[in-house]
Each structure stands twice: as structure tokens, then as C-alpha cells.
Motif scaffolding. Sequence first.
Motif, PDB file in Angstrom:
ATOM      1  N   SER A 287       0.801  -1.177  -0.062  1.00 34.12           N
ATOM      2  CA  SER A 287       0.058  -0.148  -0.038  1.00 34.12           C
ATOM      3  C   SER A 287       0.848   1.346   0.006  1.00 34.12           C
ATOM      4  O   SER A 287       0.324   2.334   0.059  1.00 34.12           O
ATOM      5  N   ASP A 288       2.410   1.178   0.055  1.00 31.89           N
ATOM      6  CA  ASP A 288       2.931   2.142  -0.030  1.00 31.89           C
ATOM      7  C   ASP A 288       4.006   2.532  -1.027  1.00 31.89           C
ATOM      8  O   ASP A 288       5.014   2.972  -1.011  1.00 31.89           O
ATOM      9  N   ASN A 289       3.439   2.122  -2.335  1.00 31.27           N
ATOM     10  CA  ASN A 289       4.171   2.227  -3.545  1.00 31.27           C
ATOM     11  C   ASN A 289       3.443   2.653  -4.854  1.00 31.27           C
ATOM     12  O   ASN A 289       3.478   2.015  -5.910  1.00 31.27           O
ATOM     13  N   SER A 290       2.727   3.793  -4.336  1.00 35.08           N
ATOM     14  CA  SER A 290       1.962   4.476  -5.642  1.00 35.08           C
ATOM     15  C   SER A 290       2.979   4.487  -6.984  1.00 35.08           C
ATOM     16  O   SER A 290       2.256   4.533  -8.157  1.00 35.08           O
ATOM     17  N   LEU A 291       4.143   4.866  -6.744  1.00 30.83           N
ATOM     18  CA  LEU A 291       4.981   4.888  -7.830  1.00 30.83           C
ATOM     19  C   LEU A 291       5.010   3.696  -8.901  1.00 30.83           C
ATOM     20  O   LEU A 291       4.734   3.955 -10.278  1.00 30.83           O
ATOM     21  N   TYR A 292       5.134   2.501  -8.407  1.00 29.78           N
ATOM     22  CA  TYR A 292       4.959   1.276  -8.998  1.00 29.78           C
ATOM     23  C   TYR A 292       3.454   0.942  -9.583  1.00 29.78           C
ATOM     24  O   TYR A 292       3.583   0.358 -10.549  1.00 29.78           O
ATOM     25  N   LYS A 293       2.716   1.280  -8.501  1.00 23.99           N
ATOM     26  CA  LYS A 293       1.221   1.220  -9.150  1.00 23.99           C
ATOM     27  C   LYS A 293       0.970   1.921 -10.430  1.00 23.99           C
ATOM     28  O   LYS A 293       0.346   1.276 -11.286  1.00 23.99           O
ATOM     29  N   LEU A 294       1.356   3.120 -10.262  1.00 27.06           N
ATOM     30  CA  LEU A 294       1.227   4.037 -11.405  1.00 27.06           C
ATOM     31  C   LEU A 294       1.693   3.677 -12.856  1.00 27.06           C
ATOM     32  O   LEU A 294       1.269   3.700 -13.852  1.00 27.06           O
ATOM     33  N   ILE A 295       3.000   3.011 -12.743  1.00 24.91           N
ATOM     34  CA  ILE A 295       3.823   2.809 -13.853  1.00 24.91           C
ATOM     35  C   ILE A 295       2.872   1.290 -14.205  1.00 24.91           C
ATOM     36  O   ILE A 295       2.822   1.226 -15.538  1.00 24.91           O
ATOM     37  N   ALA A 296       2.522   0.448 -13.410  1.00 23.40           N
ATOM     38  CA  ALA A 296       2.005  -0.745 -13.511  1.00 23.40           C
ATOM     39  C   ALA A 296       0.507  -0.591 -14.570  1.00 23.40           C
ATOM     40  O   ALA A 296       0.271  -1.425 -15.489  1.00 23.40           O
ATOM     41  N   ILE A 297      -0.111   0.318 -13.956  1.00 25.70           N
ATOM     42  CA  ILE A 297      -1.302   0.562 -14.551  1.00 25.70           C
ATOM     43  C   ILE A 297      -1.121   1.063 -15.892  1.00 25.70           C
ATOM     44  O   ILE A 297      -1.874   0.682 -16.777  1.00 25.70           O
ATOM     45  N   ASN A 298      -0.324   1.998 -16.050  1.00 26.39           N
ATOM     46  CA  ASN A 298      -0.005   2.645 -17.526  1.00 26.39           C
ATOM     47  C   ASN A 298       0.414   1.464 -18.704  1.00 26.39           C
ATOM     48  O   ASN A 298       0.022   1.457 -19.366  1.00 26.39           O
ATOM     49  N   LEU A 299       1.141   0.597 -18.281  1.00 21.31           N
ATOM     50  CA  LEU A 299       1.846  -0.336 -18.880  1.00 21.31           C
ATOM     51  C   LEU A 299       0.909  -1.570 -19.085  1.00 21.31           C
ATOM     52  O   LEU A 299       0.695  -2.051 -20.306  1.00 21.31           O
ATOM     53  N   LEU A 300       0.034  -1.654 -18.282  1.00 20.08           N
ATOM     54  CA  LEU A 300      -1.103  -2.692 -18.413  1.00 20.08           C
ATOM     55  C   LEU A 300      -2.099  -2.109 -19.441  1.00 20.08           C
ATOM     56  O   LEU A 300      -2.686  -2.923 -20.316  1.00 20.08           O
ATOM     57  N   VAL A 301      -2.557  -1.104 -19.179  1.00 17.22           N
ATOM     58  CA  VAL A 301      -3.394  -0.265 -20.306  1.00 17.22           C
ATOM     59  C   VAL A 301      -2.867  -0.288 -21.373  1.00 17.22           C
ATOM     60  O   VAL A 301      -3.700  -0.641 -22.517  1.00 17.22           O
TER      61      VAL A 301
ATOM     62  N   LEU B 233      -0.603  -2.298 -22.737  1.00 17.59           N
ATOM     63  CA  LEU B 233      -0.632  -3.754 -23.333  1.00 17.59           C
ATOM     64  C   LEU B 233      -1.925  -3.908 -23.981  1.00 17.59           C
ATOM     65  O   LEU B 233      -2.150  -4.835 -25.301  1.00 17.59           O
ATOM     66  N   VAL B 234      -3.107  -3.884 -23.203  1.00 15.79           N
ATOM     67  CA  VAL B 234      -4.561  -4.042 -23.256  1.00 15.79           C
ATOM     68  C   VAL B 234      -4.844  -3.163 -24.909  1.00 15.79           C
ATOM     69  O   VAL B 234      -5.653  -3.961 -25.777  1.00 15.79           O
ATOM     70  N   VAL B 235      -4.521  -2.106 -24.770  1.00 13.35           N
ATOM     71  CA  VAL B 235      -4.714  -1.272 -26.134  1.00 13.35           C
ATOM     72  C   VAL B 235      -4.088  -1.871 -27.190  1.00 13.35           C
ATOM     73  O   VAL B 235      -4.667  -1.714 -28.366  1.00 13.35           O
ATOM     74  N   MET B 236      -2.955  -2.265 -27.185  1.00 11.57           N
ATOM     75  CA  MET B 236      -2.001  -2.759 -28.109  1.00 11.57           C
ATOM     76  C   MET B 236      -2.586  -3.936 -28.899  1.00 11.57           C
ATOM     77  O   MET B 236      -2.851  -4.182 -30.123  1.00 11.57           O
ATOM     78  N   VAL B 237      -2.836  -4.842 -27.927  1.00 11.39           N
ATOM     79  CA  VAL B 237      -3.493  -6.186 -28.451  1.00 11.39           C
ATOM     80  C   VAL B 237      -4.806  -5.871 -29.013  1.00 11.39           C
ATOM     81  O   VAL B 237      -4.982  -6.372 -30.145  1.00 11.39           O
ATOM     82  N   ALA B 238      -5.649  -5.125 -28.336  1.00 13.10           N
ATOM     83  CA  ALA B 238      -7.052  -4.707 -29.155  1.00 13.10           C
ATOM     84  C   ALA B 238      -6.807  -4.259 -30.663  1.00 13.10           C
ATOM     85  O   ALA B 238      -7.549  -4.355 -31.423  1.00 13.10           O
ATOM     86  N   ARG B 239      -5.773  -3.159 -30.730  1.00 14.10           N
ATOM     87  CA  ARG B 239      -5.723  -2.386 -31.891  1.00 14.10           C
ATOM     88  C   ARG B 239      -5.256  -3.482 -33.018  1.00 14.10           C
ATOM     89  O   ARG B 239      -5.856  -3.531 -33.988  1.00 14.10           O
TER      90      ARG B 239
ATOM     91  N   TYR C  79      -8.021   9.094 -19.594  1.00 17.14           N
ATOM     92  CA  TYR C  79      -7.031   9.724 -20.666  1.00 17.14           C
ATOM     93  C   TYR C  79      -5.597   9.603 -20.187  1.00 17.14           C
ATOM     94  O   TYR C  79      -4.617   9.471 -20.894  1.00 17.14           O
ATOM     95  N   MET C  80      -5.349   9.801 -18.803  1.00 20.08           N
ATOM     96  CA  MET C  80      -3.873  10.061 -18.223  1.00 20.08           C
ATOM     97  C   MET C  80      -3.306   8.659 -18.009  1.00 20.08           C
ATOM     98  O   MET C  80      -1.973   8.708 -17.504  1.00 20.08           O
ATOM     99  N   PHE C  81      -3.933   7.751 -18.410  1.00 23.99           N
ATOM    100  CA  PHE C  81      -3.408   6.492 -18.341  1.00 23.99           C
ATOM    101  C   PHE C  81      -3.288   5.594 -19.482  1.00 23.99           C
ATOM    102  O   PHE C  81      -2.857   4.470 -19.490  1.00 23.99           O
ATOM    103  N   LEU C  82      -3.637   6.274 -20.614  1.00 21.45           N
ATOM    104  CA  LEU C  82      -3.960   5.730 -22.014  1.00 21.45           C
ATOM    105  C   LEU C  82      -2.791   6.207 -22.852  1.00 21.45           C
ATOM    106  O   LEU C  82      -2.316   7.294 -23.133  1.00 21.45           O
ATOM    107  N   HIS C  83      -1.982   5.375 -23.714  1.00 19.94           N
ATOM    108  CA  HIS C  83      -0.929   5.621 -24.680  1.00 19.94           C
ATOM    109  C   HIS C  83      -1.305   4.479 -25.687  1.00 19.94           C
ATOM    110  O   HIS C  83      -1.607   3.623 -25.780  1.00 19.94           O
ATOM    111  N   GLU C  84      -0.821   4.962 -26.925  1.00 17.18           N
ATOM    112  CA  GLU C  84      -0.734   4.095 -28.071  1.00 17.18           C
ATOM    113  C   GLU C  84       0.590   3.935 -28.540  1.00 17.18           C
ATOM    114  O   GLU C  84       0.929   2.915 -29.179  1.00 17.18           O
TER     115      GLU C  84
END
Length: 310
Positions: A16-30, A32-38, A76-81
Motif C-alpha cells: 500500500s505504500d508504492n504508488s510509483l510502481y502502481k502508476l507505472i504498472a497501470i499505465n503499462l497494463l493499459v 498492452l491491452v490497447v495494443m493487443v486490441a488494436r 486519458y491520463m493512463f492511455l498511450h498508443e
Amino acid sequence: MYGGFWDNLKNAFKHSDNSLYKLIAINLLVFLVVMVARVLMTIGGVGDLYSSALSYLMMPASVSRLIFQPWSILTYMFLHEGIFHILFNMLFLYWFGLLINQYLGSRKLANLYILGGLAGAVFYVWIYNLAPYFSGSVDSSLMLGASAGVFAVVVGAATLTPNTTFMLILIGPVKIKYIAIFYVILSFANSAGANAGGELAHLGGALLGFIYITQLRKGIDWGIPVQKVGIFFENFFASRKGVKVSYRKKKTSAGYGSTFSKSSKSSTPVTSSSDATQEEIDRILDKIAERGYEALNKEEKRKLFEFSKK
């Protein structure tokens, strides 16, 4: 943090004390999902459906459209292509986020990122709807990416510790205040270019990062509402029994103070597999509140980690 980069990233949602890695993980997971869907939808001949679906997660400049997709101000702030888009955003988030995490803690890092993303979105919509230059493209303009939140973290770190030095390839040691100033000026110079929306969001995030730290020094934390929402969901999804560790803001003369409240199902001392008593855990948590997680020695980190799994 509990280990190396990849270990922390892999276990991002176990602590519960590692927001840095949570933020990075969420961005990376999103990503990958977007890339596969595309790829799959394009190959399957429904590329238009993919583009349409993605647009509902992107930030629109049009206020009338935003009313019907209000969630996009967060998604939008967790979304990349683009691979380089997410790569550079995550590198900057990691480098500068480590400083925020070290000095202010995990929760304030999350505050900065989320508030920076919100500020970037507001600034983007505001300028697009007011400036004559963008009047012809308001209805068709959409934005995605973590850049506004990342800029808030970058400028926040530079405001907090301006003389911290990074070693840059081919350049050498550079104080982070100059890195932040350079990128803010670059975004301003490009705010009338092809990526005007993104650059404007950068400026909104950068302004928020500066204001957040200056207000924090006065004892005012603009991130309390964000923090409360985060704590609510942490408690909601927590499956851990026994000890519960929660956060509350405590104003100090420096403006950065925080404290932790500890509770257990019983008022008697609890012993975990690490042989740490409740009294020892209380002392460790008090030390974190006063000096930050990095002030703990290896044995204290081990005890806290083992105790948190109980």
C-alpha cells in the motif's frame, strides 16, 4: 520500496505504500491491452470500431462531448498508443517520482500525478474553447497520455529539491530545476504546433506541480480529496486481516508532516512471523511518519514487510 525495479513492479499491488510502481504498472497494463486490441481488431477488419471505442477513453476538447463521457478526464491520463510515448513518460515518472516518494511519501506522489492530470485536462479544454486559434478544431480534438501528470511530478520534484543533480548522457551533471525549466519552455514553444493539446496539458500539469509543492510548504495539501478516495478503495479491496494501517494528514511546521494510525483486532500485542510485536511496529510506523520510509534500516523494513502480510 521492497526490492529492485522489476520486483517492485511485479508486486506493485501487493503493498500500500508504492504508488510509483502502481502508476507505472497501470499505465503499462493499459498500454498492452490497447495494443493487443488494436492489432486484433485491425486484422479482423474492425479497425474503425477500435478507433471509436478508444475515443471514448480519450479527453475531448469539446465541453458538450465531455459532458457525455466525464470518465475520460481520468482515463486519458493512463492511455498511450505509441511505444516511445509511454517509454519516455514512464522514465520521467520513475526518475522524478523517486524523489517525491523519498521526500513526501507514496500518497503525495499519487496526489501529484492525479491532480496534474486533472489540471492538464482542464487547461487543455479551457484554452481550446477560448483561444481563436483552436476554434475550428475543438469538436474534433482528443487527447491521451500521462504527460500532464508526469509534468506535475517533474516540476513538483524540481520545486521541492531544485538542486538535486541528474547525470545526463553526453551532457553530465545537470540540476533538475534546469531540466524542468527546459521542458516547460519546450512545451510552451510547441503549444501552437501539431501536438498543441498535449503541450497545453503539459503546461497545466507543470503549473499544478509548482503550486502543489508551494502550498504544501504552507501546510495546505490540495491532494487530500484524492488521498481520501485512494484510501477508500484500498480499504474496500483490502483482504488482509489483523493489522490495518491507515494514513491521515498531520500539519507540522514544515508543512510535510504525516502520521499513521495503527489498529488491530485486539488491544494485546500481536506477534507476526517476523517476531515483531505491535509495539515495535508502532515505533517503525512512527519513524516512517517522521522521517520517511527510506529512513528505516533493513531489519525494520523486513519486520514491517512480514508484519503487513499477516
